[in-house]
Write a protein that holds these residues in place. Structure first.
Motif, short mmCIF file in Angstrom:
data_model
loop_
_atom_site.label_atom_id
_atom_site.label_comp_id
_atom_site.label_asym_id
_atom_site.label_seq_id
_atom_site.Cartn_x
_atom_site.Cartn_y
_atom_site.Cartn_z
N PHE A 162 0.84 -1.19 0.00
CA PHE A 162 0.00 0.00 0.00
C PHE A 162 0.88 1.24 0.00
CE2 PHE A 162 -2.40 -3.50 1.56
CZ PHE A 162 -3.69 -3.30 1.08
N GLY A 163 0.79 2.02 -1.09
CA GLY A 163 1.57 3.25 -1.22
C GLY A 163 0.70 4.46 -0.94
N VAL A 164 1.28 5.65 -1.17
CA VAL A 164 0.57 6.90 -0.87
C VAL A 164 -0.77 6.95 -1.62
CG1 VAL A 164 0.63 9.41 -1.11
CG2 VAL A 164 2.67 8.17 -0.35
N GLY A 165 -1.83 7.21 -0.89
CA GLY A 165 -3.16 7.31 -1.47
C GLY A 165 -3.95 6.01 -1.42
N ASP A 166 -3.23 4.90 -1.23
CA ASP A 166 -3.92 3.61 -1.16
C ASP A 166 -4.65 3.47 0.16
OD1 ASP A 166 -3.29 2.56 -3.65
OD2 ASP A 166 -1.38 1.71 -2.94
N VAL A 167 -5.80 2.81 0.11
CA VAL A 167 -6.54 2.57 1.34
C VAL A 167 -6.77 1.07 1.50
CG1 VAL A 167 -8.81 2.95 0.24
CG2 VAL A 167 -8.56 3.31 2.69
N GLU A 168 -6.47 0.58 2.70
CA GLU A 168 -6.73 -0.83 2.99
C GLU A 168 -8.01 -0.94 3.81
OE1 GLU A 168 -4.27 -4.70 4.34
OE2 GLU A 168 -4.37 -3.16 5.88
N VAL A 169 -8.86 -1.86 3.40
CA VAL A 169 -10.09 -2.13 4.13
C VAL A 169 -9.96 -3.49 4.78
CG1 VAL A 169 -12.60 -2.39 3.93
CG2 VAL A 169 -11.40 -0.79 2.43
N ALA A 170 -9.90 -3.50 6.10
CA ALA A 170 -9.68 -4.77 6.82
C ALA A 170 -10.88 -5.05 7.70
CB ALA A 170 -8.42 -4.68 7.67
N ASN A 171 -11.42 -6.24 7.56
CA ASN A 171 -12.55 -6.60 8.42
C ASN A 171 -12.14 -7.67 9.41
OD1 ASN A 171 -12.51 -8.96 7.02
ND2 ASN A 171 -14.18 -8.38 5.64
N ASP A 172 -13.10 -8.19 10.10
CA ASP A 172 -12.89 -9.21 11.13
C ASP A 172 -11.98 -10.36 10.67
OD1 ASP A 172 -14.44 -7.94 12.87
OD2 ASP A 172 -16.24 -9.17 12.56
N ASP A 173 -12.13 -10.73 9.41
CA ASP A 173 -11.44 -11.94 8.92
C ASP A 173 -9.94 -11.74 8.81
OD1 ASP A 173 -14.06 -12.64 8.54
OD2 ASP A 173 -14.04 -12.15 6.39
N LEU A 174 -9.52 -10.50 8.68
CA LEU A 174 -8.11 -10.26 8.36
C LEU A 174 -7.25 -10.22 9.62
CD1 LEU A 174 -6.14 -9.64 6.03
CD2 LEU A 174 -6.48 -7.22 6.55
N ASP A 175 -6.28 -11.12 9.63
CA ASP A 175 -5.33 -11.17 10.73
C ASP A 175 -3.99 -10.83 10.07
OD1 ASP A 175 -3.76 -11.70 12.84
OD2 ASP A 175 -4.34 -13.80 13.09
N HIS A 176 -3.58 -9.57 10.17
CA HIS A 176 -2.45 -9.15 9.35
C HIS A 176 -1.36 -8.45 10.16
CE1 HIS A 176 -4.11 -4.85 8.60
NE2 HIS A 176 -4.49 -5.31 9.75
N THR A 177 -0.18 -8.40 9.56
CA THR A 177 0.95 -7.72 10.17
C THR A 177 1.52 -6.73 9.17
OG1 THR A 177 1.44 -9.80 11.27
CG2 THR A 177 3.09 -8.07 11.44
N PRO A 178 1.09 -5.48 9.22
CA PRO A 178 1.63 -4.49 8.28
C PRO A 178 3.07 -4.11 8.66
CG PRO A 178 -0.41 -3.73 9.36
CD PRO A 178 0.08 -4.90 10.12
N ILE A 179 3.94 -4.03 7.65
CA ILE A 179 5.33 -3.63 7.87
C ILE A 179 5.62 -2.43 6.98
CG2 ILE A 179 7.75 -4.33 7.60
CD1 ILE A 179 6.78 -7.22 8.16
N ALA A 180 6.18 -1.39 7.59
CA ALA A 180 6.47 -0.16 6.84
C ALA A 180 7.56 -0.41 5.81
CB ALA A 180 6.88 0.95 7.80
N GLY A 181 7.42 0.20 4.62
CA GLY A 181 8.44 0.10 3.58
C GLY A 181 9.74 0.77 4.03
N MET A 182 10.86 0.39 3.39
CA MET A 182 12.17 0.89 3.80
C MET A 182 12.44 2.30 3.29
SD MET A 182 13.30 -1.39 5.75
CE MET A 182 14.94 -0.69 6.03
N GLU A 183 11.66 2.77 2.32
CA GLU A 183 12.00 4.02 1.62
C GLU A 183 11.78 5.27 2.48
OE1 GLU A 183 9.40 2.16 1.05
OE2 GLU A 183 7.62 3.36 0.58
N ASP A 184 10.87 5.18 3.47
CA ASP A 184 10.55 6.38 4.23
C ASP A 184 9.75 5.97 5.48
OD1 ASP A 184 10.25 9.01 4.96
OD2 ASP A 184 9.14 9.63 3.17
#
Lengths: 212, 222
Positions: A162-184
């Protein structure tokens, strides 16, 4: 403008247009539309449909007093139409308005991660997250729906990048681990309609303090 | 990025929601007796353009006469008292007068633009805090003139087709759509309901936005 690949779902655009969306989610919709012409067009199409319904609506006669008040107001320079503040750097006007300032009041959460709570009510909460490059946002599951809009940098999780402007829609089902990109540093606007829950013991103990 | 032109709200196969059917009000009763033609519907847009370009008070009075009863009806149906609704209508009409310079007829019909202003103001009032709104993409008068004059007409034709599509829907489905836009459905109900294909209109507005971006860029480079 970077290429936006993750857009708002249709029902969110429609809920915003018709006024049925709570404040926190409305903030994400407004911020995304500010930088996404695709979703701006979809929102304006919804408003066109709303206008058609309005045009065909059986009206209610307004009072004579209303007519007088409106026409008296035309030449009254004291009538002020409120303006939302302008965009400030990476922050769309709606976010600037919610921050009440041109930059967030960050609070450290540990590990270099910071947050700034923008709004909280019974329908949900909105906050900004500051995640240093390569850092993981603690693994968490959701009690409801969470929208995450990237304002700077990027993050990746099990579902994609997910880059600038992207939106993630996460509901109950999603068990996720977001990791920030290395660029910034990754700065996100996150809104949820339920309190977030962390899986580990320590984050759970921290939850009431940090209001994550 | 331009996605595929037909993002579909198509609901073929989506079951109608029960919530919408039980107490659906009839709001299009007078439609058959006074069905607006595309040309007639265009009138309101012409009035708004006259307000914008000539500060025409007669045109404004026509807008007031057309929209204020409809706005009041919509606001009362979405839960406001008559007095509160009139306060919002007052603010909406004065906003139309003061912000007419922001109106872009290649992207919005008058009713769409006014619908948005009404929602914004209603929510400001109900929530006692400013509604988050997208940053304005401002069409300067000079770029507007260079855009194709038929863009607004094209939008009008799309609108006429959408109106026909709405009228062709089964009664129950049509009522759900009307209730959604009037503001009687919750977020959860809208999530289940949907029911309107807006793909072609969206594509047309998208095109107008692209042209606007392009011309704003040219202006900056001059």
């Amino acid at each position: 403008m970077t290429e936006i690949t993750h857009h708002l779902p249709d029902w969110l655009v429609r809920s915003y247009a018709t006024g049925s969306l709570g404040h926190a989610f409305s903030l994400v919709v407004a911020a995304h539309v500010s930088q996404c012409d695709e979703c701006r067009a979809r929102l304006e199409a919804e408003e066109l449909a709303g206008g058609l319904v309005l045009d065909d609506l059986k009206g209610m006669a307004p009072s004579d007093d209303l007519r007088r008040r409106v026409f008296d107001g035309l030449d009254d320079d004291d009538v002020i139409v409120a303006e939302q503040p302008a965009r400030a750097g990476i922050y769309p006007g709606a976010v600037v308005e919610a921050m009440g300032a041109d930059s967030p009041r960050w609070r450290a959460l540990g590990g270099g991660i910071k947050q700034a709570i923008l709004s909280e009510d019974k329908e949900g909460s909105a906050r900004l997250l500051y995640i240093p490059p390569g850092m993981a946002v603690p693994d968490h599951t959701h009690g409801g729906l969470e929208l995450t809009l990237v304002l700077q940098g990027s993050f990746s999780d099990e579902t994609g990048r997910f880059g600038v402007g992207d939106v993630e829609v996460a509901n109950d089902d999603l068990d996720h681990t977001p990791i920030a990109g290395m660029e910034d540093v990754c700065i996100c606007l996150a809104a949820t309609d339920a309190p977030l829950k962390f899986k580990g013991l320590l984050p759970r103990l921290l939850q009431p303090i940090f209001r994550i | 990025m331009l996605r595929d032109a037909t993002i579909n709200f198509d609901t073929t196969g989506t079951p109608p929601i029960a919530a919408g059917q039980a107490f659906a009000g009839k709001i299009m009763d007078d439609r058959k007796s006074a069905k607006p033609t595309p040309e007639a519907a265009c009138e309101q847009t012409d009035w708004l353009v006259a307000v914008r370009d000539k500060r025409d008070k007669l045109a404004f009075a026509r807008l007031y006469d057309h929209f204020s009863p409809r706005l009041k009806g919509m606001l009362v149906r979405s839960g406001m008292t008559q007095a509160a609704a009139e306060d919002v209508v007052q603010d909406v009409m004065l906003t139309i007068w003061r912000k007419a310079h922001l109106y872009d007829e290649t992207r919005a019909r008058a009713s769409a633009w006014i619908y948005r202003i009404a929602r914004n103001r209603q929510i400001d009032v109900i929530r006692r805090r400013p509604r988050p709104v997208p940053d304005e993409l401002i069409a300067e008068a000079e770029t507007r003139e260079t855009r194709e004059a038929d863009a607004a007409i094209g939008l009008e034709q799309e609108a006429a087709q959408l109106r026909e599509a709405i009228e062709a829907l089964p009664e129950a489905q049509r009522e759900i759509i009307e209730r959604a836009y009037v503001g009687e459905l919750t977020q959860a109900e809208i999530r289940e309901a949907t029911g309107l294909a807006l793909g072609t209109i969206k594509s047309r507005i998208r095109l107008a936005l692209e042209k606007l971006r392009h011309e704003l860029r040219d202006l900056r480079e001059e």
